[in-house]
Design a protein around this motif. Structure first.
Motif, short mmCIF file in Angstrom:
data_model
loop_
_atom_site.label_atom_id
_atom_site.label_comp_id
_atom_site.label_asym_id
_atom_site.label_seq_id
_atom_site.Cartn_x
_atom_site.Cartn_y
_atom_site.Cartn_z
N ILE A 18 0.86 -1.18 0.00
CA ILE A 18 0.00 0.00 0.00
C ILE A 18 0.90 1.23 0.00
N MET A 19 0.49 2.25 -0.73
CA MET A 19 1.29 3.46 -0.86
C MET A 19 0.91 4.51 0.17
N SER A 20 -0.37 4.60 0.47
CA SER A 20 -0.84 5.57 1.45
C SER A 20 -2.12 5.06 2.08
N PHE A 21 -2.38 5.54 3.30
CA PHE A 21 -3.55 5.12 4.05
C PHE A 21 -3.86 6.23 5.04
N TYR A 22 -4.92 6.99 4.78
CA TYR A 22 -5.25 8.13 5.63
C TYR A 22 -6.71 8.08 6.06
N TYR A 23 -6.96 8.49 7.29
CA TYR A 23 -8.30 8.91 7.70
C TYR A 23 -8.19 10.41 7.90
N MET A 24 -8.80 11.18 7.00
CA MET A 24 -8.55 12.61 6.92
C MET A 24 -9.77 13.41 7.39
N GLU A 25 -9.53 14.35 8.29
CA GLU A 25 -10.54 15.34 8.67
C GLU A 25 -10.10 16.65 8.03
N VAL A 26 -10.82 17.09 7.02
CA VAL A 26 -10.34 18.21 6.21
C VAL A 26 -11.28 19.40 6.30
N ALA A 27 -10.77 20.57 5.92
CA ALA A 27 -11.55 21.80 5.97
C ALA A 27 -12.54 21.86 4.81
N SER A 28 -13.51 22.77 4.93
CA SER A 28 -14.53 22.91 3.87
C SER A 28 -13.92 23.44 2.58
N SER A 29 -12.72 24.01 2.65
CA SER A 29 -12.04 24.51 1.45
C SER A 29 -11.12 23.46 0.83
N LYS A 78 -12.86 17.75 -4.41
CA LYS A 78 -12.95 18.86 -3.46
C LYS A 78 -14.21 18.71 -2.62
N ALA A 79 -14.18 19.33 -1.44
CA ALA A 79 -15.36 19.37 -0.58
C ALA A 79 -16.43 20.24 -1.23
N ILE A 80 -17.70 19.93 -0.98
CA ILE A 80 -18.79 20.71 -1.57
C ILE A 80 -19.81 21.08 -0.50
N ARG A 81 -20.66 22.03 -0.86
CA ARG A 81 -21.75 22.49 0.01
C ARG A 81 -21.25 22.99 1.36
N ASN A 82 -20.08 23.57 1.36
CA ASN A 82 -19.51 24.13 2.59
C ASN A 82 -19.39 23.10 3.71
N THR A 83 -19.24 21.83 3.35
CA THR A 83 -19.06 20.79 4.36
C THR A 83 -17.58 20.54 4.57
N ALA A 84 -17.24 20.06 5.75
CA ALA A 84 -15.87 19.69 6.07
C ALA A 84 -15.83 18.17 6.19
N PRO A 85 -15.53 17.46 5.12
CA PRO A 85 -15.71 16.00 5.11
C PRO A 85 -14.62 15.25 5.88
N ASN A 86 -14.99 14.05 6.31
CA ASN A 86 -14.04 13.06 6.81
C ASN A 86 -13.88 12.01 5.71
N LEU A 87 -12.64 11.74 5.32
CA LEU A 87 -12.39 10.87 4.18
C LEU A 87 -11.43 9.75 4.56
N VAL A 88 -11.65 8.58 3.98
CA VAL A 88 -10.68 7.49 4.03
C VAL A 88 -10.05 7.39 2.65
N GLY A 250 -17.47 19.23 17.10
CA GLY A 250 -16.74 20.48 17.21
C GLY A 250 -15.64 20.59 16.17
N LYS A 251 -14.93 19.50 15.92
CA LYS A 251 -13.88 19.49 14.90
C LYS A 251 -14.46 19.78 13.52
N SER A 252 -15.63 19.20 13.24
CA SER A 252 -16.27 19.45 11.94
C SER A 252 -16.65 20.93 11.80
N LEU A 253 -17.16 21.52 12.88
CA LEU A 253 -17.55 22.93 12.83
C LEU A 253 -16.32 23.83 12.68
#
Length: 297
Positions: A18-29, A78-88, A250-253
């Protein structure tokens, strides 16, 4: 004497890199830069929404969906609808022809598939240092010491997860009917339905102040039973779990970037910003201000 004959088990494919493996909490931008690479990539939306562009067009992925990018496929997201997604995000090498059935596929994961993916993520947080859900992770490095055979467990879970989706992409005729006819394994009733209801209620009421006594009244159960069954199911007490949900919200907000820290603390029913900050640091190891600065960087 009974004679035995060895049966050689066939493997349809094997994943050893495997090259990469992330659980990402990212900003709405957040946005992925345009990219191509010579390995597979899968992106799962655990929370929020993600817009993905490929040569085949634009795709909107809501919570619970996963997309696969084959080697050398152009893609950007990219994130949409001003949401801050959590991604795997997991990338892996495999040249088996059978994986072509995943080419360009988007799946809404069912509960069984989500559970296997959750097991894969949990193992990733234990095997690598920093863990895959750490904002500091850049490259995968082995934890020392690590759980016994942890990397093998990751390979096994990943292969099982892909097999489940490959079977869904190309099912055998009548397979669904045959599966429904299989006998169910007997299991002891451990009150999981009740605990799942409590978890759902807590998840939907992070903006409130709750107590164990209130939960017992709402769900007509005793304090001792709720505490014991909840701990068995989640490894946390109800209020510990509720605090985890509050801080996750809170992290999402914070990542959404539309409110001040004081406003977020008030929305989550903390007495003041100081109470929110102390709880946030206790759970995440950093203050809300440090987390916001890290996300922006």
């Amino acid at each position: 004497m009974i004679e035995f004959k060895a049966f050689q088990l066939h493997k349809a494919f094997t994943i050893s890199e495997i090259m990469s493996f992330y659980y990402m909490e990212v900003a709405s931008s957040f946005s992925f830069p345009p990219q191509r690479h010579d390995f597979w990539e899968m992106v799962y939306v655990d929370k929020g929404e993600l817009q993905v562009e490929t040569a085949a067009g634009m795709h909107r992925l809501p919570q619970g969906q996963i997309i696969f990018h084959e080697p050398q496929e152009y893609h950007v997201g990219k994130a949409i609808r001003n949401t801050a997604p959590n991604l795997v995000v997991l990338t892996f090498a495999c040249d088996a022809a059978c994986l072509s059935s995943l080419r360009g596929k988007i799946f809404q994961l069912n509960p069984g598939e989500r559970e296997v993916l959750a097991c894969l993520i949990r193992e990733g947080t234990r095997v690598f240092n920093p863990p895959i859900d750490s904002p500091d992770i850049r490259y995968l490095e082995r934890r020392d010491p690590a759980p016994f055979a942890g990397e093998q467990v990751i390979c096994n879970y990943l292969e099982i997860f892909l097999i489940l989706l490959l079977r869904r992409a190309d099912p055998l005729p009548g397979e669904e009917t045959a599966q429904s006819a299989l006998p169910l394994l007997t299991r002891q009733d451990t009150g999981l339905d009740l605990i799942n209801q409590v978890i759902r209620y807590l998840s939907q009421h992070t903006a409130e102040r709750l107590s164990v006594e209130q939960l017992c009244q709402l769900f007509y159960t005793s304090r001792s039973y709720l505490m014991s069954a909840f701990k068995q199911r989640t490894q946390h007490s109800p209020m510990e779990y509720f605090n985890l949900l509050k801080i996750d919200r809170g992290k999402s907000l914070i990542r959404a970037g539309r409110q001040s820290l004081s406003q977020i603390a008030e929305q989550l029913s903390y007495r003041d910003l100081g109470s929110f900050s102390r709880q946030f640091k206790k759970i995440t190891g950093m203050s809300p201000t440090e987390y916001r600065r890290l996300i922006k960087s």
